[in-house]
Design a protein around this motif. Structure first.
Motif, mmCIF file in Angstrom:
data_model
loop_
_atom_site.group_PDB
_atom_site.id
_atom_site.type_symbol
_atom_site.label_atom_id
_atom_site.label_comp_id
_atom_site.label_asym_id
_atom_site.label_seq_id
_atom_site.Cartn_x
_atom_site.Cartn_y
_atom_site.Cartn_z
ATOM 1 N N GLU A 93 0.898 -1.253 -0.037
ATOM 2 C CA GLU A 93 -0.115 -0.119 -0.036
ATOM 3 C C GLU A 93 0.818 1.269 -0.003
ATOM 4 O O GLU A 93 0.781 2.118 -0.791
ATOM 5 N N GLU A 94 1.931 0.949 0.323
ATOM 6 C CA GLU A 94 3.087 2.355 0.699
ATOM 7 C C GLU A 94 3.607 2.536 -0.478
ATOM 8 O O GLU A 94 3.770 3.819 -1.011
ATOM 9 N N LYS A 95 3.997 1.502 -1.192
ATOM 10 C CA LYS A 95 4.526 1.660 -2.460
ATOM 11 C C LYS A 95 3.430 2.114 -3.436
ATOM 12 O O LYS A 95 3.794 3.051 -4.277
ATOM 13 N N ARG A 96 2.514 1.766 -3.285
ATOM 14 C CA ARG A 96 1.329 2.179 -4.374
ATOM 15 C C ARG A 96 0.903 3.653 -4.131
ATOM 16 O O ARG A 96 0.671 4.510 -5.254
ATOM 17 N N ARG A 97 1.189 4.067 -2.962
ATOM 18 C CA ARG A 97 0.923 5.534 -2.755
ATOM 19 C C ARG A 97 2.125 6.276 -3.255
ATOM 20 O O ARG A 97 1.720 7.389 -3.914
ATOM 21 N N GLN A 98 3.241 5.842 -2.950
ATOM 22 C CA GLN A 98 4.426 6.447 -3.655
ATOM 23 C C GLN A 98 4.525 6.347 -5.004
ATOM 24 O O GLN A 98 4.868 7.538 -5.684
ATOM 25 N N VAL A 99 3.845 5.573 -5.828
ATOM 26 C CA VAL A 99 4.065 5.741 -7.461
ATOM 27 C C VAL A 99 2.774 6.161 -7.816
ATOM 28 O O VAL A 99 2.753 6.306 -8.996
ATOM 29 N N GLY A 100 1.972 6.868 -6.998
ATOM 30 C CA GLY A 100 0.711 7.468 -7.627
ATOM 31 C C GLY A 100 -0.368 6.372 -8.074
ATOM 32 O O GLY A 100 -1.197 6.631 -8.830
ATOM 33 N N LEU A 101 -0.496 5.285 -7.381
ATOM 34 C CA LEU A 101 -1.784 4.292 -7.684
ATOM 35 C C LEU A 101 -2.889 4.531 -6.801
ATOM 36 O O LEU A 101 -3.761 3.441 -6.670
ATOM 37 N N THR A 102 -3.070 5.227 -5.760
ATOM 38 C CA THR A 102 -4.258 5.454 -4.919
ATOM 39 C C THR A 102 -4.962 6.768 -5.384
ATOM 40 O O THR A 102 -4.256 7.545 -6.184
ATOM 41 N N PRO A 103 -6.173 6.745 -5.048
ATOM 42 C CA PRO A 103 -7.001 8.173 -5.636
ATOM 43 C C PRO A 103 -6.307 9.304 -5.302
ATOM 44 O O PRO A 103 -6.210 10.198 -6.022
ATOM 45 N N GLU A 104 -5.705 9.209 -3.769
ATOM 46 C CA GLU A 104 -5.309 10.579 -3.293
ATOM 47 C C GLU A 104 -4.067 10.926 -4.092
ATOM 48 O O GLU A 104 -3.583 12.217 -4.304
ATOM 49 N N TYR A 190 0.257 5.479 -21.510
ATOM 50 C CA TYR A 190 0.646 4.239 -20.578
ATOM 51 C C TYR A 190 0.562 4.774 -19.208
ATOM 52 O O TYR A 190 0.155 5.585 -18.752
ATOM 53 N N GLY A 191 0.616 3.531 -18.588
ATOM 54 C CA GLY A 191 0.342 3.764 -17.051
ATOM 55 C C GLY A 191 1.636 3.370 -16.207
ATOM 56 O O GLY A 191 3.064 3.307 -16.817
ATOM 57 N N TYR A 192 1.621 2.948 -14.920
ATOM 58 C CA TYR A 192 2.817 2.553 -14.232
ATOM 59 C C TYR A 192 2.635 0.846 -14.282
ATOM 60 O O TYR A 192 1.811 0.344 -13.581
ATOM 61 N N ASP A 193 3.873 0.438 -14.773
ATOM 62 C CA ASP A 193 3.885 -1.000 -14.730
ATOM 63 C C ASP A 193 4.880 -1.201 -13.700
ATOM 64 O O ASP A 193 5.109 -2.466 -12.970
ATOM 65 N N ASN A 194 5.905 -0.474 -13.786
ATOM 66 C CA ASN A 194 7.092 -1.014 -12.823
ATOM 67 C C ASN A 194 8.121 0.348 -12.850
ATOM 68 O O ASN A 194 7.892 1.208 -13.663
ATOM 69 N N ASP A 195 9.074 0.486 -11.865
ATOM 70 C CA ASP A 195 9.868 1.648 -12.007
ATOM 71 C C ASP A 195 10.927 1.721 -13.229
ATOM 72 O O ASP A 195 11.649 2.572 -13.663
ATOM 73 N N ASP A 196 10.939 0.367 -13.752
ATOM 74 C CA ASP A 196 12.083 0.272 -14.814
ATOM 75 C C ASP A 196 11.147 0.518 -15.969
ATOM 76 O O ASP A 196 10.153 -0.282 -16.612
ATOM 77 N N PRO A 197 11.656 1.528 -16.695
ATOM 78 C CA PRO A 197 10.810 2.092 -17.810
ATOM 79 C C PRO A 197 10.788 0.886 -19.066
ATOM 80 O O PRO A 197 9.968 1.108 -19.968
#
Ligand SMILES: Nc1nc2c(c(=O)[nH]1)N[C@H]1C(S)=C(S)[C@@H](COP(=O)(O)O)O[C@H]1N2
Ligand SMILES: [Mo]
Length: 435
Positions: A93-104, A190-197
């Protein structure tokens, strides 16, 4: 590493994995009841084994087979795809927040391609602090939200990932916010799949498709709900793109960036892999429920699904062929075989266990708000269920095949038989009839 994702796997016997033929959900009881009423009246005369029919055994077999079909795929049976390693839904959940994958924390950028001459007056970017956020989307949703049914199918897979009701805001509402000034022919996203472009998965569309919908086709949306509930992490939370007529690859999950460009060429990952990305969904049929063995003389229930592509669906047919008999010569698609009609089932009354009361929301596209019934059936870019009772079976080893006839009268796999624009091979399953 490219993790092979669910959409490309097939069950050994070719059945849909998201349908459990043993789960007799109540969902299709009403459809089934009406189906049998009709079959009982219209079909009884045509059945040579009417005594058996009267016993109700055959009815029960087919009823059981049909009752196992659920219209909207429950989340736990949906075959969600993703190829990040780890896939985004496995992040904390923390990483999801960090990479912008939560509504907030979610921010969508809509910017001009620096490599092209396309100009936009007001880019939505993180850099300028103008990125589009969840609250902006919810504000637009109050006025512009649309809901429609669409089957999700991978261009590379012979069977659908799942059938769903999607809700979102037409993407053009956000495109117009950027004050585009012309010299725009496509957009890629595109979206967020991973930190590796290198693990990024990208798709693209013509700007015309986004700004205007072809006749009868629903808008491309920024989607935030599936089957009436917020998108789950596997489904692409918080926001994914949905292109109603498009195969899976267009429907980018964990969406974060849209680039407007004057580059006329598709730059999708799938295009670079040699696939045909300029292809709306095709019409085809698949079996769901076929027993591997049947008994001679006993009616045998067969059911299946049909994807309704751009050319619609008028009929589903089956062909029972003795394995020791020759195949029609010079006829790769078996057009001269003795195909017989199966029955396309009417729309369900109970659309799915995840919808309140099993009902579609009243503003669902192509559905009458008063009666909750679709204006026509089956709908394009959705699934239809079909069933048939095989009677008069003689002992032997058979191949059972099914195919669709589209609304223009063209038999599967025509008019577009090439697999790289979407898989539509004629489905074949063996059937052993014992004496
Ligand atoms: N961000 C992202 N979106 C993606 C993909 C992906 O790998 N990454 N795969 C696409 C492909 S190829 C398919 S078939 C669909 C599948 O959608 P589903 O997971 O809802 O079934 O997701 C599409 N969206
Ligand atoms: Mo896919």
């Amino acid at each position: 590493m490219d993790t092979r994702y669910d959409g490309e796997k097939e069950n050994v016997d070719g059945r849909f994995m998201h349908i459990d033929p043993n789960s007799i959900a109540g969902d299709h009881v009403e459809v089934t009841r009406r189906y049998f009423l009709r079959l009982g009246v219209a079909g009884a005369a045509a059945l040579t084994t009417s005594s058996l029919w009267a016993e109700g055994q055959a009815k029960a077999a087919l009823e059981q087979a049909v009752a196992g079909l659920e219209y909207l795929t429950p989340l736990n049976k949906f075959r969600f795809a993703g190829r990040g390693n780890p896939p985004p839904w496995q992040l904390s959940e923390e990483k999801r927040r960090q990479v912008g994958l939560t509504p907030e924390t979610w921010q969508l950028e809509v910017v001009a391609d620096p490599e092209s001459n396309c100009k936009i007056g007001k880019p939505l970017s993180k850099e300028a602090g103008t990125a589009f956020r969840w609250d902006d989307l919810m504000r637009l949703a109050k006025e512009h939200a649309v809901r429609y049914l669409k089957v999700m199918t991978c261009l590379n897979a012979p069977s659908p990932n799942g059938m769903a009701l999607w809700e979102g805001v037409p993407l053009r509402e956000v495109i117009w916010m950027t004050q585009p000034a012309g010299d725009i022919r496509r957009l890629y996203y595109y979206g967020y799949d991973n930190d590796d472009p290198k693990q990024r998965f990208q798709s693209s569309l013509s700007i015309n498709r986004v700004l205007e919908d072809p006749p009868g086709v629903d808008p491309v949306i920024l989607c935030y709900k599936l089957n009436g509930k917020p998108l789950s992490p596997k489904a692409g939370a918080p926001v994914r793109l949905i292109c109603p007529e498009g195969y899976g690859f267009h429907n980018i999950k964990w969406l974060q960036r849209i680039v407007l460009t004057n580059d006329p060429e598709p730059n999708d990952n799938y295009a670079k892999q040699g696939l045909d990305v300029d292809s709306p969904m095709k019409t085809f049929a698949r079996f769901v429920h076929v027993p591997s063995k049947a008994k001679a003389g006993e009616p045998t229930a067969v059911t299946g699904l049909a994807q309704v592509g751009i050319s619609g669906l008028s009929r589903v047919q089956y062909w029972l062929h003795r394995q020791d008999a020759p195949l029609p010569p010079d006829d790769p698609h078996f057009t001269k075989a003795e195909w017989k009609d199966a029955e396309i089932l009417p729309p369900p009354k109970n659309w799915g266990s995840e919808l309140p009361g099993g009902k579609l929301p009243p503003d669902t596209r192509h559905v009458d708000p008063k009666t909750g019934k679709p204006h026509s059936w089956p709908l394009r870019y959705t699934l239809a269920h079909w069933a048939v009772l095989l009677t008069d079976l003689k002992p032997g080893r058979y191949d059972l095949r099914c195919r669709t006839i589209d609304a223009r009268g063209i038999a599967q796999p025509m008019p577009r038989p090439f697999p790289k624009s979407g898989r539509a091979p004629i489905h074949r399953l063996p059937l052993m009839v014992e004496p």
